[in-house]
Design a protein around this motif. Sequence first.
Motif, short mmCIF file in Angstrom:
data_model
loop_
_atom_site.label_atom_id
_atom_site.label_comp_id
_atom_site.label_asym_id
_atom_site.label_seq_id
_atom_site.Cartn_x
_atom_site.Cartn_y
_atom_site.Cartn_z
N ILE A 23 0.94 -1.21 0.10
CA ILE A 23 -0.06 0.13 -0.13
C ILE A 23 0.87 1.30 0.14
O ILE A 23 1.90 1.18 0.65
CB ILE A 23 -1.03 0.08 1.28
CG1 ILE A 23 -1.84 -1.18 1.37
CG2 ILE A 23 -1.60 1.38 1.39
CD1 ILE A 23 -2.65 -1.21 2.50
N THR A 24 0.47 2.39 -0.67
CA THR A 24 1.20 3.60 -0.78
C THR A 24 0.15 4.62 -0.38
O THR A 24 -0.56 4.55 -1.03
CB THR A 24 1.91 3.63 -2.15
OG1 THR A 24 2.93 2.76 -2.23
CG2 THR A 24 2.55 5.25 -2.18
N ILE A 25 0.71 5.29 0.45
CA ILE A 25 -0.29 6.48 0.85
C ILE A 25 0.70 7.73 0.84
O ILE A 25 1.87 7.96 1.17
CB ILE A 25 -0.86 6.28 2.51
CG1 ILE A 25 -1.60 5.01 2.68
CG2 ILE A 25 -1.63 7.45 2.83
CD1 ILE A 25 -3.04 4.95 2.01
N VAL A 26 -0.12 8.94 0.54
CA VAL A 26 0.74 10.13 0.48
C VAL A 26 -0.21 11.03 1.78
O VAL A 26 -1.08 11.24 1.66
CB VAL A 26 0.49 10.94 -0.86
CG1 VAL A 26 0.98 12.25 -0.44
CG2 VAL A 26 1.30 10.01 -1.89
N THR A 27 0.70 11.38 2.70
CA THR A 27 0.10 12.65 3.44
C THR A 27 0.66 13.91 3.18
O THR A 27 1.75 14.01 2.83
CB THR A 27 0.52 12.07 5.04
OG1 THR A 27 1.95 12.13 5.13
CG2 THR A 27 -0.02 10.67 5.26
N ASN A 28 -0.33 14.81 3.61
CA ASN A 28 0.36 16.13 3.18
C ASN A 28 1.02 17.23 4.28
O ASN A 28 1.52 18.03 4.08
CB ASN A 28 -0.70 16.89 2.64
CG ASN A 28 -1.39 16.48 1.30
OD1 ASN A 28 -0.57 16.51 0.60
ND2 ASN A 28 -2.84 16.22 1.35
N ASN A 29 0.94 16.49 5.44
CA ASN A 29 1.50 17.18 6.68
C ASN A 29 1.66 16.32 7.74
O ASN A 29 1.24 15.07 7.79
CB ASN A 29 0.77 18.43 7.10
CG ASN A 29 -0.70 18.03 7.51
OD1 ASN A 29 -1.24 17.07 7.91
ND2 ASN A 29 -1.52 18.85 6.63
N GLU A 30 2.32 16.64 9.14
CA GLU A 30 2.48 15.69 10.22
C GLU A 30 1.10 15.16 10.75
O GLU A 30 1.23 14.08 11.28
CB GLU A 30 3.34 16.83 11.18
CG GLU A 30 3.87 15.91 12.18
CD GLU A 30 4.70 16.76 13.27
OE1 GLU A 30 4.36 16.92 14.43
OE2 GLU A 30 5.62 17.24 12.86
N GLU A 31 0.27 16.24 10.75
CA GLU A 31 -1.14 15.65 11.41
C GLU A 31 -1.53 14.62 10.58
O GLU A 31 -2.12 13.56 11.06
CB GLU A 31 -2.14 16.92 11.43
CG GLU A 31 -1.99 17.94 12.41
CD GLU A 31 -3.11 18.90 12.28
OE1 GLU A 31 -3.99 19.00 11.57
OE2 GLU A 31 -2.87 20.11 13.03
N GLU A 32 -1.47 14.49 9.29
CA GLU A 32 -2.13 13.27 8.44
C GLU A 32 -1.26 12.24 8.65
O GLU A 32 -1.78 11.13 8.74
CB GLU A 32 -1.95 13.98 6.94
CG GLU A 32 -3.23 14.87 6.69
CD GLU A 32 -3.37 15.08 5.04
OE1 GLU A 32 -2.94 14.46 4.35
OE2 GLU A 32 -3.94 15.87 4.90
N THR A 33 0.02 12.14 8.84
CA THR A 33 0.85 11.32 9.07
C THR A 33 0.60 10.81 10.46
O THR A 33 0.30 9.13 10.57
CB THR A 33 2.33 11.45 9.04
OG1 THR A 33 2.81 12.14 7.77
CG2 THR A 33 3.10 10.52 9.33
N ILE A 34 0.23 11.45 11.32
CA ILE A 34 0.01 10.76 12.76
C ILE A 34 -1.31 10.11 12.67
O ILE A 34 -1.48 9.11 13.07
CB ILE A 34 -0.20 12.12 13.58
CG1 ILE A 34 1.39 12.22 14.07
CG2 ILE A 34 -0.95 11.60 14.97
CD1 ILE A 34 1.50 13.42 15.15
N LYS A 35 -2.37 10.87 11.93
CA LYS A 35 -3.75 10.15 11.88
C LYS A 35 -3.71 8.77 10.94
O LYS A 35 -4.36 7.79 11.36
CB LYS A 35 -4.67 11.26 11.09
CG LYS A 35 -5.92 10.84 10.81
CD LYS A 35 -6.83 11.75 10.01
CE LYS A 35 -8.32 11.52 10.00
NZ LYS A 35 -9.02 12.41 9.25
N PHE A 36 -2.85 8.67 9.87
CA PHE A 36 -2.76 7.45 9.13
C PHE A 36 -2.29 6.39 10.22
O PHE A 36 -2.56 5.27 10.17
CB PHE A 36 -1.87 7.77 8.12
CG PHE A 36 -1.69 6.46 7.45
CD1 PHE A 36 -2.49 5.60 6.61
CD2 PHE A 36 -0.18 5.91 7.38
CE1 PHE A 36 -2.10 4.49 5.88
CE2 PHE A 36 0.05 4.77 6.60
CZ PHE A 36 -0.72 3.96 5.96
N ALA A 37 -1.24 6.71 10.92
CA ALA A 37 -0.49 5.81 11.94
C ALA A 37 -1.67 5.44 12.79
O ALA A 37 -1.66 3.99 13.18
CB ALA A 37 0.81 6.34 12.26
#
Length: 154
Positions: free
Chosen positions: A2-16
């Motif tokens: 799976i490949t996901i693109v996050t736009n900022n730190e908040e999105e990276t945290i939310k994904f994890a």
Amino acid sequence: MITIVTNNEEETIKFAKKLTTYLKPGMTLLLEGDLGAGKTTFTKGIGEGLDVGRIIKSPTYTIVREYPNGKIPLYHVDLYRLTENEVPDLGLDEYFEGDGISVVEWPSVAPEDLPNNHLEIELKREDENPEKRVITLEAVGKEYEEVLEHFQND
């Protein structure tokens, strides 16, 4: 994979954080990426998802940080400062075979000392946008393939 693109730190945290929904005790996540790619930020999201109740800090100097008080214990390991010969003396098997989720930064330092089955997570910064991350997850082992399958179907 799976490949996901996050736009900022908040999105990276939310994904994890969302990923923790599918994790079970005894699982290991191997985080690869350059310095500043977001490995500790990703681990913050895992910590939030597990309700560890503490601030996640990089274990660069302590090697292992334990967060035992969440829904599932979190063990955050950073091998950056070590050589391959130093890793066997750490007793990491106790974490990998234990009741928690183990997150290992810089696993390429000692691949022979890590579990055969795991979830490989690579974080890369985008050149045009330093806040953006391309996160690739690859399962090694049936249990981890099921994690990605459930995640994709949600």
